[in-house]
Structures are given as C-alpha cells and as structure tokens.
Write a protein that holds these residues in place. Structure first.
Motif: not given
Length: 362
Positions: A151-158, A205-207, A209-217
């Motif tokens: 999915g697009r969200s998974s690709a952005q996380l990759m 910038k793409d994902i 800042l709020q979602e990036t903070n969730k992925q800090v770990g």
C-alpha cells in the motif's frame, strides 16, 4: 402532507345566509348565486410535516499535495544511484577516481578498509539503497500499483526507514572522515552524505511530522542497527589486518650489501632497456631479497617503483603507478606486458625477458 380546505355545503350555507322571498320596493332579491359570487373563499391551506427541501452541500475534498515530494525523492535518489554506480565500477575494476575538488587523491578513502562492509563494497550497498528509494518514489509519484500488494502508506514507511538508515550511515562516515582521514578530501563522500540527509528530510516532509513522531522508535532501532553493523564490520577488518597495518611506518631507504656479478649487472641493463619494471614496498622483505640478488651496482640500473613513497599508515593506498599496474603483492615484475609475481630467480627473469647475453649467472 395534510391539507385543510375551507368548504361549506349548500344546506349549511342556506341556514347561515338569509334568503329574501319577499320583494321589497327598489330592492333586488339576494339569490344564492349572488352570495356565493360575492364571497371570496380562502385558498386551500397546506400543512406539511417537514420543512421545505433544502440542497445538501457536499464539502469538496482537496487533492493531496505530496506528489512533488515523491518526484523530488525520485530525483535525488536517482543522482545518488548514478554516483554510487560510478564508484562501484571504480571499486570493482580498481580504477582511479576522478577528484573534482581537493588536492589529495580520493582513492585514499575509496580504496581503504572503510570502503568495505564485511567484504562487500560500500558503494554497491549505497547503489542498492538509492535504487530502492528511487523506484518507490517513482511509483508513488505516478500513483501506479505497487508490487507485492504494498500500500501507499507502507511504501512511505519503507522510504522513511531506508532513508533513516542512509542518514545514520552518512553520519557515521562523516565521523570516520573527520577522525581517521583528517588530512584527506572526499567530495564523493560529502555529496553522498548531502543526498542521504536530503532524502531523509524529504521523507519526513512527505509522511508528516505527526506520523514521523509515531515512528521514532522504529527510526532509532534502524539507526542503531546500522551503526552497530558498520562498527562490527570495521572492528573485524582491523582485527584481521596484520600488525603492519596497525602501525605507522615512515619511509626509509633500504641498503643493499651484496656486490653485483657481471651477469646480474648485464641482466639489469637489459631489463632497463626493454622497459621492465619491478613494483615493491620499502618494508617488504622479499623485495629486499630480490634486490640483494642483483647486488648494489645492478640495482641502480633497474626501474624499481616504490608503491609507498610517503610511508605507510592505516588507510594509505599505493601511488597511482602501482594502482594502474593493479599490484596485488610484492614484489611484482611487469616484463614485456607479462606479470611475474613474487621473488624470482635471475635465470627466470632472463628467460622471461628474452635475455641472450654472454654473461651467465654465477
């Protein structure tokens, strides 16, 4: 919808409205039709259980504005892919890199032990990482179906995870560059670091800042694994190196003690006349023994290329002549285009070089 209509029957109307049966002088009789014509009945009244219909407004949805970040990601990663492809080619072929900036050769760093990760060329690893980010960026920018049902969200996380690893590796290499190679300049290393950090911030910038903070770990875990892997690889490389590679040796001239024989002197002049070269290192014991075979006088006639004229220290590479000759051991002879490795007897050198002199080895 309920409707009330004001109506009146004829009988009730007659009981309500008087009808004159006797004519009075100068009076007209008031008939039924005259009364009904003069009465103005109210229009039917409507009573509705609902309010009048109103148009329902559907809020317009704004299209995503992140397509340009995907195109920018693909463009930056494409530049990095080209750079690392060029460096991979140089590493695999042993060619010398073109250094547009700086006076010191880029090969000091690109050919050092830090350019390998568990034996794999570092530019090759970077080429794969840049290629993956470029492919994902193009897929997201064109809104095409991603392979393997991603999915697009998974690709952005990759993309975020990959660029995090690249930024962490670049930070580690900048530390190595400033501590281990303080006197050297590597424009390719600086360019790669700039591209890696640019890709990381573009992914953030793409994902969002709020979602990036969730992925800090996840990001901290990836960065820790990258640094741990690089540190382990380089520690193993240093441990596997010889004691010579762990010390700094200033250049020193070797002294030849044996005298030259007529044969060795004649052979040395012959080797010089045909352009034969011997590649060696000042610290190489076999190189010294090869010179002792020729003797003091004959050695002066040979074309001997010193591969470490400035001394040796960790990370030092051979001079350009030795790199171009692809020297992989000492001593190494190049005679009429033929490579002869190791310490060689004078009779064998005479045979390979086609020496037909009258003097014979003693």
């Amino acid at each position: 919808m309920a409707t009330f209509t004001f109506s009146m029957s004829l009988s009730s109307f007659r009981s309500f409205v008087p009808i004159w049966h006797h004519r009075a002088p100068n009076h007209r009789s008031l008939g039924l039709f005259d009364v009904t014509q003069r009465m103005r009945l109210p229009p039917p009244l409507k009573c509705s259980a609902a309010e009048p219909d109103q148009e329902t407004k559907v809020p317009a949805t704004s299209s995503g504005s992140g397509e340009w970040t995907h195109k920018l990601t693909a463009g930056i990663a494409g530049i990095g892919f080209l750079e690392t492809s060029y460096l991979t080619y140089l590493k695999l072929t042993g060619s010398e890199a073109f250094c547009p900036i700086g006076g010191s050769p880029c090969g000091d760093i690109l050919n050092s032990d830090y350019a390998l990760i568990f034996g794999v060329p570092l530019p090759l690893v970077g080429m794969v990482a840049y290629g993956l980010v470029a492919a994902l960026g193009l897929q997201l920018a064109t809104k095409k179906m991603l392979p393997f049902g991603i999915g697009r969200s998974s690709a952005q996380l990759m993309v975020l995870g990959t660029t995090t690893s690249m930024a962490a590796a670049s930070a580690y290499f900048l530390f190595i560059l400033s501590t281990k190679f303080s006197g050297s300049t590597c424009s390719y290393c600086l360019l790669s670091a700039f591209l890696s950090f640019s890709l990381f911030f573009t992914a953030v910038k793409d994902i969002g800042l709020q979602e990036t903070n969730k992925q800090v770990g996840m990001q901290l875990l990836i960065a820790s694994l990258v640094i741990l892997t690089l540190n382990t690889s380089y520690n193993n490389s240093i441990s596997a190196s010889s004691s010579l590679a762990e010390m700094e040796l200033p250049y020193y001239a070797t002294e030849i003690k044996n005298p030259s024989s007529p044969f060795s002197l004649s052979l040395a002049k012959h080797l010089h006349s045909i352009g034969a070269k011997m590649y060696g290192a000042f610290w190489c014991s076999h190189c010294l023994e090869q010179k002792e075979m020729f003797g003091r006088e004959a050695v002066k006639e040979l074309d001997i290329v010193e591969c470490y004229p400035e001394g040796f220290r960790p990370g030092t590479v051979m001079n350009k002549a030795c790199v171009d000759a692809k020297v992989d051991g000492f001593p190494m002879w190049v005679i009429n285009g033929q490579v002869v490795s190791g310490e060689v007897e004078l009779s064998e050198l005479a045979r390979v070089s086609g020496y037909n002199g009258s003097a014979q080895p003693s």
